[in-house]
Design an enzyme around this catalytic site. Sequence first.
Site, PDB file in Angstrom:
ATOM      1  N   GLU A  49      59.847  64.899  54.601  1.00 50.00           N
ATOM      2  CA  GLU A  49      59.413  66.239  54.167  1.00 50.00           C
ATOM      3  C   GLU A  49      60.119  66.684  52.902  1.00 50.00           C
ATOM      4  O   GLU A  49      61.317  66.481  52.729  1.00 50.00           O
ATOM      5  CB  GLU A  49      59.689  67.266  55.267  1.00 50.00           C
ATOM      6  CG  GLU A  49      59.189  68.666  54.910  1.00 50.00           C
ATOM      7  CD  GLU A  49      59.597  69.706  55.948  1.00 50.00           C
ATOM      8  OE1 GLU A  49      59.531  69.403  57.146  1.00 50.00           O
ATOM      9  OE2 GLU A  49      59.987  70.814  55.542  1.00 50.00           O
ATOM     10  N   GLU A 108      64.624  68.695  61.574  1.00 46.38           N
ATOM     11  CA  GLU A 108      65.834  69.384  61.121  1.00 46.38           C
ATOM     12  C   GLU A 108      66.763  69.772  62.274  1.00 46.38           C
ATOM     13  O   GLU A 108      66.989  70.958  62.546  1.00 46.38           O
ATOM     14  CB  GLU A 108      65.455  70.600  60.274  1.00 46.38           C
ATOM     15  CG  GLU A 108      64.668  70.192  59.029  1.00 46.38           C
ATOM     16  CD  GLU A 108      64.338  71.346  58.090  1.00 46.38           C
ATOM     17  OE1 GLU A 108      64.515  72.518  58.488  1.00 46.38           O
ATOM     18  OE2 GLU A 108      63.900  71.073  56.959  1.00 46.38           O
TER      19      GLU A 108
END
Length: 488
Positions: free
Chosen positions: A338, A235
Amino acid sequence: MKQNLSILLVLATAFTAAAQNKKSVKPVQTYTVANKKVSVYTTAEKSEYRLSKTETLSFVENKQPFETEPCIFVDPTVKYQTLVGIGGALTDASAETFAKLSKKNQQELLTAYYSRDKGIGYTLARTNIASCDFSSGSYTYVQDNDKDLKTFSVAHDQEFKIPLIKQAIAASGGKLPLFVSPWSPPAWMKDNNSLIQGGHLLPAFRQSWANHYVKFIKTYEAMGIPIWGLSVQNEPMAKQKWESCVFTAEEERDFIKNFLGPTLQKSGLASKKLIAWDHNRDQIFQRASTILNDKDAAKYVWGIGFHWYETWTGSGMQFGNVKQTHEAYPDKALIFTEGCKEKYDVNKLDDWTLGERYGYSMINDFNAGTAAWTDWNILLDEKGGPNHVGNFCFAPVHADTKNDKLIYTNAYYYMGHFSKFIRPGAKRIGSASSRDKLQSTAFLNTDGKLVVVVMNQSDDKLKYSLWIKGEAATTTSLPHSITTLVVE
Protein backbone atom coordinates in the site's frame (compact mmCIF):
# COMPACT_ATOMS: atom_id res chain seq x y z
CA MET A 1 52.80 -54.99 -20.76
CA LYS A 2 49.81 -55.56 -18.49
CA GLN A 3 50.91 -52.61 -16.39
CA ASN A 4 51.06 -50.37 -19.49
CA LEU A 5 47.56 -51.52 -20.54
CA SER A 6 46.25 -50.69 -17.07
CA ILE A 7 47.74 -47.21 -17.26
CA LEU A 8 46.19 -46.68 -20.70
CA LEU A 9 42.79 -47.83 -19.43
CA VAL A 10 42.97 -45.45 -16.47
CA LEU A 11 43.92 -42.56 -18.74
CA ALA A 12 41.15 -43.40 -21.20
CA THR A 13 38.61 -43.55 -18.39
CA ALA A 14 39.84 -40.21 -17.05
CA PHE A 15 39.60 -38.55 -20.47
CA THR A 16 36.08 -39.95 -20.97
CA ALA A 17 34.96 -38.70 -17.56
CA ALA A 18 36.48 -35.29 -18.26
CA ALA A 19 34.68 -35.12 -21.60
CA GLN A 20 31.38 -36.06 -19.95
CA ASN A 21 31.89 -33.47 -17.22
CA LYS A 22 32.68 -30.86 -19.84
CA LYS A 23 29.40 -31.62 -21.59
CA SER A 24 27.43 -31.33 -18.33
CA VAL A 25 28.79 -27.89 -17.46
CA LYS A 26 26.20 -25.27 -18.37
CA PRO A 27 27.53 -22.56 -20.67
CA VAL A 28 27.73 -19.02 -19.34
CA GLN A 29 24.58 -17.12 -20.31
CA THR A 30 25.03 -14.65 -23.11
CA TYR A 31 22.91 -11.80 -24.40
CA THR A 32 23.36 -9.84 -27.57
CA VAL A 33 21.67 -6.68 -28.81
CA ALA A 34 22.80 -7.16 -32.39
CA ASN A 35 20.05 -6.03 -34.80
CA LYS A 36 17.76 -5.07 -31.90
CA LYS A 37 15.92 -1.77 -31.64
CA VAL A 38 14.93 0.26 -28.60
CA SER A 39 11.41 1.71 -28.37
CA VAL A 40 11.32 4.74 -26.08
CA TYR A 41 8.18 5.75 -24.14
CA THR A 42 8.16 9.03 -22.23
CA THR A 43 6.13 10.96 -19.66
CA ALA A 44 7.52 14.41 -18.91
CA GLU A 45 6.54 17.57 -17.09
CA LYS A 46 5.81 20.66 -19.22
CA SER A 47 5.15 18.48 -22.26
CA GLU A 48 2.32 16.56 -23.86
CA TYR A 49 4.15 13.27 -23.37
CA ARG A 50 2.11 10.79 -21.36
CA LEU A 51 3.36 7.25 -21.90
CA SER A 52 4.05 8.45 -25.43
CA LYS A 53 6.31 6.63 -27.87
CA THR A 54 8.90 9.31 -28.55
CA GLU A 55 11.63 7.59 -30.60
CA THR A 56 13.24 4.36 -31.76
CA LEU A 57 16.94 3.85 -31.09
CA SER A 58 19.61 1.62 -32.60
CA PHE A 59 22.73 0.24 -30.94
CA VAL A 60 26.26 1.10 -32.02
CA GLU A 61 29.51 -0.38 -30.76
CA ASN A 62 30.97 1.27 -27.66
CA LYS A 63 33.22 -1.23 -25.92
CA GLN A 64 34.18 1.01 -23.00
CA PRO A 65 32.53 4.37 -22.30
CA PHE A 66 34.62 7.16 -20.77
CA GLU A 67 33.51 8.61 -17.45
CA THR A 68 32.37 11.71 -19.35
CA GLU A 69 29.70 9.62 -21.09
CA PRO A 70 26.63 9.18 -18.83
CA CYS A 71 25.34 5.61 -19.07
CA ILE A 72 22.74 3.22 -17.78
CA PHE A 73 24.69 -0.04 -17.68
CA VAL A 74 22.51 -3.13 -18.03
CA ASP A 75 23.60 -6.76 -17.77
CA PRO A 76 20.79 -9.21 -18.65
CA THR A 77 22.85 -12.18 -17.43
CA VAL A 78 22.78 -10.91 -13.83
CA LYS A 79 19.37 -11.93 -12.49
CA TYR A 80 17.53 -11.22 -9.26
CA GLN A 81 13.92 -11.65 -8.12
CA THR A 82 10.94 -12.65 -10.26
CA LEU A 83 8.10 -10.15 -10.65
CA VAL A 84 4.74 -11.31 -9.29
CA GLY A 85 2.68 -8.32 -10.43
CA ILE A 86 1.87 -4.61 -10.22
CA GLY A 87 -1.55 -3.19 -9.41
CA GLY A 88 -3.85 -1.30 -7.06
CA ALA A 89 -6.54 -1.75 -4.42
CA LEU A 90 -10.24 -2.25 -5.12
CA THR A 91 -11.62 -0.67 -1.96
CA ASP A 92 -15.14 0.30 -0.92
CA ALA A 93 -14.27 3.91 -1.78
CA SER A 94 -13.12 2.96 -5.28
CA ALA A 95 -16.20 0.80 -5.82
CA GLU A 96 -18.67 3.41 -4.54
CA THR A 97 -17.09 6.10 -6.72
CA PHE A 98 -17.03 3.75 -9.72
CA ALA A 99 -20.77 3.12 -9.32
CA LYS A 100 -21.48 6.84 -9.73
CA LEU A 101 -19.86 6.97 -13.17
CA SER A 102 -21.68 6.48 -16.45
CA LYS A 103 -21.29 3.07 -18.09
CA LYS A 104 -19.05 4.71 -20.69
CA ASN A 105 -16.64 6.06 -18.09
CA GLN A 106 -16.76 2.84 -16.09
CA GLN A 107 -15.57 0.98 -19.16
CA GLU A 108 -12.94 3.64 -19.83
CA LEU A 109 -11.53 3.23 -16.31
CA LEU A 110 -11.44 -0.57 -16.54
CA THR A 111 -9.66 -0.38 -19.88
CA ALA A 112 -7.25 2.27 -18.59
CA TYR A 113 -6.14 0.09 -15.70
CA TYR A 114 -6.48 -3.49 -16.91
CA SER A 115 -5.92 -3.54 -20.68
CA ARG A 116 -2.27 -3.99 -21.57
CA ASP A 117 -2.75 -2.67 -25.12
CA LYS A 118 -5.01 0.30 -24.43
CA GLY A 119 -4.16 0.89 -20.76
CA ILE A 120 -1.42 0.13 -18.25
CA GLY A 121 -2.12 -3.57 -17.76
CA TYR A 122 -2.44 -4.03 -13.99
CA THR A 123 -1.80 -7.63 -12.90
CA LEU A 124 -2.43 -7.55 -9.14
CA ALA A 125 -5.15 -6.32 -6.78
CA ARG A 126 -5.95 -5.94 -3.10
CA THR A 127 -9.19 -5.48 -1.19
CA ASN A 128 -10.25 -4.95 2.41
CA ILE A 129 -11.81 -7.62 4.65
CA ALA A 130 -14.72 -5.71 6.29
CA SER A 131 -14.48 -1.93 6.65
CA CYS A 132 -11.44 0.32 6.48
CA ASP A 133 -11.00 4.10 6.48
CA PHE A 134 -11.81 4.12 2.75
CA SER A 135 -15.34 2.87 3.36
CA SER A 136 -18.41 5.10 3.75
CA GLY A 137 -18.95 3.68 7.23
CA SER A 138 -17.85 0.94 9.59
CA TYR A 139 -19.24 -2.56 9.12
CA THR A 140 -18.52 -6.21 9.95
CA TYR A 141 -19.61 -9.55 8.53
CA VAL A 142 -20.87 -11.18 11.75
CA GLN A 143 -23.27 -10.26 14.50
CA ASP A 144 -22.03 -9.50 18.02
CA ASN A 145 -20.74 -12.42 20.09
CA ASP A 146 -21.16 -14.91 17.24
CA LYS A 147 -18.05 -16.89 18.09
CA ASP A 148 -18.97 -19.68 15.67
CA LEU A 149 -19.51 -17.19 12.79
CA LYS A 150 -22.95 -18.61 12.00
CA THR A 151 -24.19 -15.17 10.92
CA PHE A 152 -21.24 -14.55 8.57
CA SER A 153 -22.36 -12.67 5.45
CA VAL A 154 -20.70 -10.43 2.85
CA ALA A 155 -24.03 -8.95 1.76
CA HIS A 156 -22.56 -5.48 2.34
CA ASP A 157 -19.95 -6.06 -0.37
CA GLN A 158 -22.46 -7.20 -2.97
CA GLU A 159 -23.74 -3.70 -3.66
CA PHE A 160 -20.50 -2.07 -4.84
CA LYS A 161 -17.24 -3.87 -4.13
CA ILE A 162 -17.91 -7.36 -5.47
CA PRO A 163 -19.33 -6.07 -8.79
CA LEU A 164 -16.22 -3.89 -9.30
CA ILE A 165 -13.85 -6.75 -8.49
CA LYS A 166 -15.64 -9.03 -10.94
CA GLN A 167 -15.49 -6.40 -13.69
CA ALA A 168 -11.80 -5.81 -13.01
CA ILE A 169 -11.10 -9.55 -13.31
CA ALA A 170 -12.99 -9.66 -16.61
CA ALA A 171 -11.15 -6.59 -17.92
CA SER A 172 -7.87 -8.34 -17.07
CA GLY A 173 -8.75 -11.24 -19.32
CA GLY A 174 -10.19 -13.41 -16.57
CA LYS A 175 -7.16 -13.50 -14.30
CA LEU A 176 -6.32 -10.94 -11.62
CA PRO A 177 -4.49 -12.21 -8.50
CA LEU A 178 -6.23 -10.65 -5.48
CA PHE A 179 -4.99 -10.49 -1.91
CA VAL A 180 -7.13 -9.48 1.04
CA SER A 181 -6.38 -7.62 4.28
CA PRO A 182 -8.34 -6.98 7.51
CA TRP A 183 -8.22 -3.61 9.27
CA SER A 184 -9.85 -4.87 12.46
CA PRO A 185 -11.60 -7.91 13.92
CA PRO A 186 -15.18 -7.24 15.12
CA ALA A 187 -15.21 -4.98 18.19
CA TRP A 188 -16.39 -7.74 20.54
CA MET A 189 -13.28 -9.79 19.71
CA LYS A 190 -10.97 -7.02 20.98
CA ASP A 191 -9.84 -5.85 24.41
CA ASN A 192 -10.98 -2.26 23.76
CA ASN A 193 -14.40 -3.38 22.44
CA SER A 194 -14.00 -1.03 19.46
CA LEU A 195 -13.18 -1.27 15.75
CA ILE A 196 -10.99 1.83 16.05
CA GLN A 197 -8.09 3.08 18.17
CA GLY A 198 -6.02 -0.08 17.92
CA GLY A 199 -6.77 -2.52 20.71
CA HIS A 200 -5.68 -6.17 20.71
CA LEU A 201 -7.36 -9.40 19.67
CA LEU A 202 -8.55 -11.18 22.80
CA PRO A 203 -6.94 -14.63 23.34
CA ALA A 204 -10.37 -16.23 23.63
CA PHE A 205 -11.20 -15.26 20.04
CA ARG A 206 -7.94 -16.12 18.24
CA GLN A 207 -9.40 -19.27 16.71
CA SER A 208 -12.65 -17.53 15.77
CA TRP A 209 -10.66 -14.78 14.06
CA ALA A 210 -8.53 -17.34 12.19
CA ASN A 211 -11.76 -19.02 11.06
CA HIS A 212 -13.00 -15.62 9.87
CA TYR A 213 -10.26 -15.39 7.18
CA VAL A 214 -11.27 -18.82 5.92
CA LYS A 215 -14.96 -17.86 5.85
CA PHE A 216 -14.17 -14.72 3.87
CA ILE A 217 -11.92 -16.44 1.34
CA LYS A 218 -14.26 -19.36 0.74
CA THR A 219 -17.31 -17.07 0.47
CA TYR A 220 -15.63 -14.85 -2.12
CA GLU A 221 -14.37 -17.83 -4.08
CA ALA A 222 -17.85 -19.37 -4.10
CA MET A 223 -19.02 -16.12 -5.68
CA GLY A 224 -16.47 -16.39 -8.49
CA ILE A 225 -13.64 -14.30 -7.03
CA PRO A 226 -10.42 -16.33 -6.61
CA ILE A 227 -8.23 -15.21 -3.71
CA TRP A 228 -4.47 -15.35 -4.33
CA GLY A 229 -3.27 -14.33 -0.87
CA LEU A 230 -3.95 -12.57 2.41
CA SER A 231 -2.15 -10.43 4.94
CA VAL A 232 -2.48 -11.02 8.67
CA GLN A 233 -3.32 -7.45 9.65
CA ASN A 234 -3.17 -4.06 7.96
CA GLU A 235 -0.72 -1.78 9.79
CA PRO A 236 -0.44 -3.84 12.99
CA MET A 237 1.52 -1.18 14.88
CA ALA A 238 -0.84 1.73 14.18
CA LYS A 239 -3.42 3.00 16.65
CA GLN A 240 -5.78 4.84 14.30
CA LYS A 241 -8.99 6.82 14.52
CA TRP A 242 -10.28 4.36 11.95
CA GLU A 243 -10.37 0.55 11.92
CA SER A 244 -7.14 -0.78 13.42
CA CYS A 245 -5.78 -3.57 15.61
CA VAL A 246 -2.37 -3.89 17.24
CA PHE A 247 -0.23 -7.01 16.91
CA THR A 248 3.28 -6.88 18.34
CA ALA A 249 5.85 -8.89 16.40
CA GLU A 250 5.58 -11.71 18.95
CA GLU A 251 1.77 -11.64 18.86
CA GLU A 252 1.70 -11.82 15.07
CA ARG A 253 4.28 -14.63 15.09
CA ASP A 254 2.30 -16.68 17.61
CA PHE A 255 -1.04 -16.01 15.89
CA ILE A 256 0.44 -17.24 12.60
CA LYS A 257 2.02 -20.40 13.95
CA ASN A 258 -0.68 -21.42 16.44
CA PHE A 259 -3.88 -20.29 14.74
CA LEU A 260 -3.92 -18.72 11.27
CA GLY A 261 -1.32 -20.93 9.58
CA PRO A 262 -2.71 -24.27 10.84
CA THR A 263 -6.30 -23.12 10.18
CA LEU A 264 -5.55 -22.23 6.55
CA GLN A 265 -3.82 -25.57 6.12
CA LYS A 266 -6.64 -27.62 7.68
CA SER A 267 -9.18 -25.74 5.56
CA GLY A 268 -7.50 -26.57 2.26
CA LEU A 269 -6.12 -23.07 1.84
CA ALA A 270 -2.42 -23.80 2.34
CA SER A 271 -1.67 -22.53 -1.20
CA LYS A 272 -2.83 -19.00 -0.36
CA LYS A 273 0.09 -16.58 -0.08
CA LEU A 274 0.28 -15.50 3.58
CA ILE A 275 1.78 -12.02 4.03
CA ALA A 276 3.12 -10.79 7.38
CA TRP A 277 3.72 -7.21 8.61
CA ASP A 278 1.80 -5.15 5.99
CA HIS A 279 3.07 -1.91 7.53
CA ASN A 280 5.90 0.60 6.97
CA ARG A 281 9.53 0.10 5.95
CA ASP A 282 10.84 1.49 9.24
CA GLN A 283 10.15 -1.67 11.27
CA ILE A 284 10.14 -4.24 8.46
CA PHE A 285 13.41 -5.91 9.45
CA GLN A 286 12.47 -6.23 13.13
CA ARG A 287 9.10 -7.74 12.23
CA ALA A 288 10.55 -10.10 9.62
CA SER A 289 13.33 -11.34 11.88
CA THR A 290 10.97 -11.98 14.80
CA ILE A 291 8.56 -14.02 12.68
CA LEU A 292 10.91 -15.70 10.20
CA ASN A 293 13.51 -16.76 12.78
CA ASP A 294 10.79 -19.01 14.21
CA LYS A 295 10.63 -21.99 11.85
CA ASP A 296 7.17 -22.97 13.10
CA ALA A 297 5.81 -19.57 12.05
CA ALA A 298 8.03 -19.08 8.99
CA LYS A 299 6.80 -22.25 7.30
CA TYR A 300 3.38 -20.66 6.81
CA VAL A 301 4.63 -17.26 5.57
CA TRP A 302 5.01 -16.56 1.84
CA GLY A 303 6.30 -13.03 2.20
CA ILE A 304 6.60 -9.73 4.02
CA GLY A 305 4.39 -6.80 3.03
CA PHE A 306 5.21 -3.14 3.53
CA HIS A 307 3.91 0.42 3.03
CA TRP A 308 5.68 3.74 2.42
CA TYR A 309 4.20 5.89 5.20
CA GLU A 310 7.34 5.91 7.38
CA THR A 311 7.66 9.44 5.97
CA TRP A 312 5.00 10.70 8.42
CA THR A 313 7.68 10.56 11.15
CA GLY A 314 9.92 12.91 9.17
CA SER A 315 12.00 10.04 7.80
CA GLY A 316 12.83 9.50 4.17
CA MET A 317 11.83 6.27 2.44
CA GLN A 318 13.96 3.55 4.04
CA PHE A 319 14.80 1.26 1.13
CA GLY A 320 17.87 -0.04 2.96
CA ASN A 321 15.60 -1.81 5.44
CA VAL A 322 13.80 -3.55 2.56
CA LYS A 323 17.10 -4.64 1.00
CA GLN A 324 18.44 -5.95 4.31
CA THR A 325 15.27 -7.97 4.85
CA HIS A 326 15.58 -9.44 1.37
CA GLU A 327 19.22 -10.35 1.93
CA ALA A 328 18.49 -11.94 5.30
CA TYR A 329 15.49 -13.97 4.09
CA PRO A 330 15.96 -14.47 0.33
CA ASP A 331 13.51 -17.39 0.25
CA LYS A 332 10.63 -15.10 1.28
CA ALA A 333 9.01 -12.63 -1.11
CA LEU A 334 8.73 -8.90 -0.49
CA ILE A 335 5.52 -7.17 -1.53
CA PHE A 336 4.70 -3.47 -1.41
CA THR A 337 1.09 -3.66 -0.25
CA GLU A 338 0.00 0.00 0.00
CA GLY A 339 0.99 3.57 -0.74
CA CYS A 340 -0.74 6.84 -1.57
CA LYS A 341 -0.18 10.58 -1.25
CA GLU A 342 -2.03 11.79 1.83
CA LYS A 343 -3.77 15.13 2.56
CA TYR A 344 -5.85 15.53 -0.59
CA ASP A 345 -5.93 18.98 -2.15
CA VAL A 346 -7.90 19.45 -5.36
CA ASN A 347 -5.51 22.23 -6.38
CA LYS A 348 -2.61 19.76 -6.44
CA LEU A 349 -4.00 17.19 -8.85
CA ASP A 350 -1.40 18.35 -11.40
CA ASP A 351 1.48 18.43 -8.91
CA TRP A 352 4.33 16.61 -10.64
CA THR A 353 5.70 15.24 -7.37
CA LEU A 354 2.69 12.88 -7.20
CA GLY A 355 4.07 10.76 -9.99
CA GLU A 356 7.70 11.21 -9.00
CA ARG A 357 6.98 9.75 -5.57
CA TYR A 358 5.66 6.61 -7.26
CA GLY A 359 8.57 6.35 -9.65
CA TYR A 360 11.14 6.91 -6.91
CA SER A 361 9.55 4.29 -4.67
CA MET A 362 9.04 1.68 -7.37
CA ILE A 363 12.59 1.89 -8.76
CA ASN A 364 14.16 1.67 -5.32
CA ASP A 365 11.78 -0.98 -3.98
CA PHE A 366 12.41 -3.21 -6.99
CA ASN A 367 16.16 -2.67 -6.72
CA ALA A 368 15.94 -3.69 -3.05
CA GLY A 369 14.40 -7.05 -3.98
CA THR A 370 10.64 -6.38 -4.02
CA ALA A 371 8.65 -8.89 -6.09
CA ALA A 372 5.23 -7.19 -6.22
CA TRP A 373 4.00 -3.61 -5.94
CA THR A 374 0.42 -2.56 -5.09
CA ASP A 375 -0.92 0.99 -5.03
CA TRP A 376 -3.78 1.97 -2.72
CA ASN A 377 -7.21 3.07 -4.13
CA ILE A 378 -7.43 2.81 -7.92
CA LEU A 379 -10.12 5.51 -7.92
CA LEU A 380 -11.36 8.22 -5.55
CA ASP A 381 -13.90 11.01 -5.92
CA GLU A 382 -13.42 14.76 -6.29
CA LYS A 383 -12.94 15.11 -2.52
CA GLY A 384 -10.32 12.34 -2.18
CA GLY A 385 -12.84 9.92 -0.71
CA PRO A 386 -15.30 8.64 0.30
CA ASN A 387 -13.68 8.15 3.69
CA HIS A 388 -15.69 7.87 6.89
CA VAL A 389 -13.07 9.59 9.08
CA GLY A 390 -12.04 12.42 6.75
CA ASN A 391 -8.67 10.85 5.89
CA PHE A 392 -8.83 12.07 2.30
CA CYS A 393 -6.01 11.12 -0.08
CA PHE A 394 -4.89 11.17 -3.70
CA ALA A 395 -5.34 8.32 -6.18
CA PRO A 396 -3.83 7.93 -9.66
CA VAL A 397 -7.32 8.59 -11.07
CA HIS A 398 -10.05 10.76 -9.58
CA ALA A 399 -13.68 10.99 -10.63
CA ASP A 400 -15.58 14.24 -10.79
CA THR A 401 -18.85 12.51 -9.95
CA LYS A 402 -20.91 15.69 -10.37
CA ASN A 403 -19.83 16.11 -13.99
CA ASP A 404 -19.17 12.43 -14.81
CA LYS A 405 -15.51 13.03 -15.63
CA LEU A 406 -12.30 11.07 -15.06
CA ILE A 407 -9.14 12.94 -14.06
CA TYR A 408 -5.84 11.15 -14.66
CA THR A 409 -2.99 12.37 -12.49
CA ASN A 410 0.62 11.90 -13.53
CA ALA A 411 0.87 9.11 -10.93
CA TYR A 412 -1.23 6.96 -13.28
CA TYR A 413 1.32 7.39 -16.06
CA TYR A 414 4.33 6.90 -13.79
CA MET A 415 2.91 3.57 -12.59
CA GLY A 416 2.15 2.65 -16.17
CA HIS A 417 5.81 2.95 -17.13
CA PHE A 418 6.31 -0.17 -15.01
CA SER A 419 3.03 -2.13 -15.15
CA LYS A 420 2.44 -1.85 -18.89
CA PHE A 421 5.84 -3.17 -19.87
CA ILE A 422 7.17 -5.33 -17.00
CA ARG A 423 5.03 -8.43 -16.85
CA PRO A 424 4.55 -11.22 -14.28
CA GLY A 425 7.38 -13.72 -14.49
CA ALA A 426 9.93 -11.10 -15.54
CA LYS A 427 13.34 -11.29 -13.89
CA ARG A 428 14.96 -8.16 -12.54
CA ILE A 429 18.41 -7.85 -14.07
CA GLY A 430 21.57 -5.86 -13.40
CA SER A 431 21.14 -2.11 -13.94
CA ALA A 432 23.43 0.69 -12.76
CA SER A 433 23.43 4.41 -13.54
CA SER A 434 26.65 6.39 -13.78
CA ARG A 435 24.81 9.57 -12.76
CA ASP A 436 22.81 10.12 -9.56
CA LYS A 437 20.28 12.26 -11.45
CA LEU A 438 19.27 9.20 -13.49
CA GLN A 439 17.67 6.39 -11.48
CA SER A 440 16.98 3.07 -13.13
CA THR A 441 15.75 -0.48 -12.81
CA ALA A 442 15.60 -3.19 -15.47
CA PHE A 443 13.74 -6.44 -16.10
CA LEU A 444 13.83 -9.23 -18.68
CA ASN A 445 10.36 -10.46 -19.62
CA THR A 446 9.59 -14.10 -20.31
CA ASP A 447 9.07 -13.23 -24.03
CA GLY A 448 12.67 -11.98 -24.24
CA LYS A 449 11.86 -8.26 -24.25
CA LEU A 450 14.21 -6.26 -22.08
CA VAL A 451 12.65 -3.33 -20.21
CA VAL A 452 14.61 -0.47 -18.63
CA VAL A 453 12.91 2.31 -16.64
CA VAL A 454 14.85 5.57 -16.23
CA MET A 455 13.66 8.48 -14.07
CA ASN A 456 15.03 12.02 -13.97
CA GLN A 457 13.83 14.17 -11.03
CA SER A 458 16.21 17.02 -11.82
CA ASP A 459 15.67 20.26 -13.72
CA ASP A 460 18.32 19.21 -16.25
CA LYS A 461 18.09 17.71 -19.71
CA LEU A 462 20.53 14.79 -19.62
CA LYS A 463 22.02 12.94 -22.58
CA TYR A 464 22.89 9.31 -21.78
CA SER A 465 23.43 5.91 -23.36
CA LEU A 466 21.76 2.59 -22.65
CA TRP A 467 24.84 0.33 -22.60
CA ILE A 468 24.54 -3.44 -22.95
CA LYS A 469 27.50 -5.77 -23.60
CA GLY A 470 29.66 -3.31 -25.53
CA GLU A 471 26.78 -1.75 -27.48
CA ALA A 472 25.16 1.61 -26.74
CA ALA A 473 21.93 3.36 -27.75
CA THR A 474 21.93 7.08 -27.00
CA THR A 475 18.97 9.24 -26.01
CA THR A 476 18.12 12.27 -23.87
CA SER A 477 16.24 12.34 -20.57
CA LEU A 478 13.98 15.36 -20.25
CA PRO A 479 13.73 17.30 -16.96
CA HIS A 480 11.29 15.70 -14.50
CA SER A 481 10.56 12.72 -16.71
CA ILE A 482 10.24 8.98 -16.62
CA THR A 483 11.12 6.83 -19.62
CA THR A 484 10.68 3.17 -20.43
CA LEU A 485 13.09 1.71 -22.97
CA VAL A 486 12.00 -1.61 -24.52
CA VAL A 487 14.73 -3.59 -26.27
CA GLU A 488 13.44 -6.14 -28.81
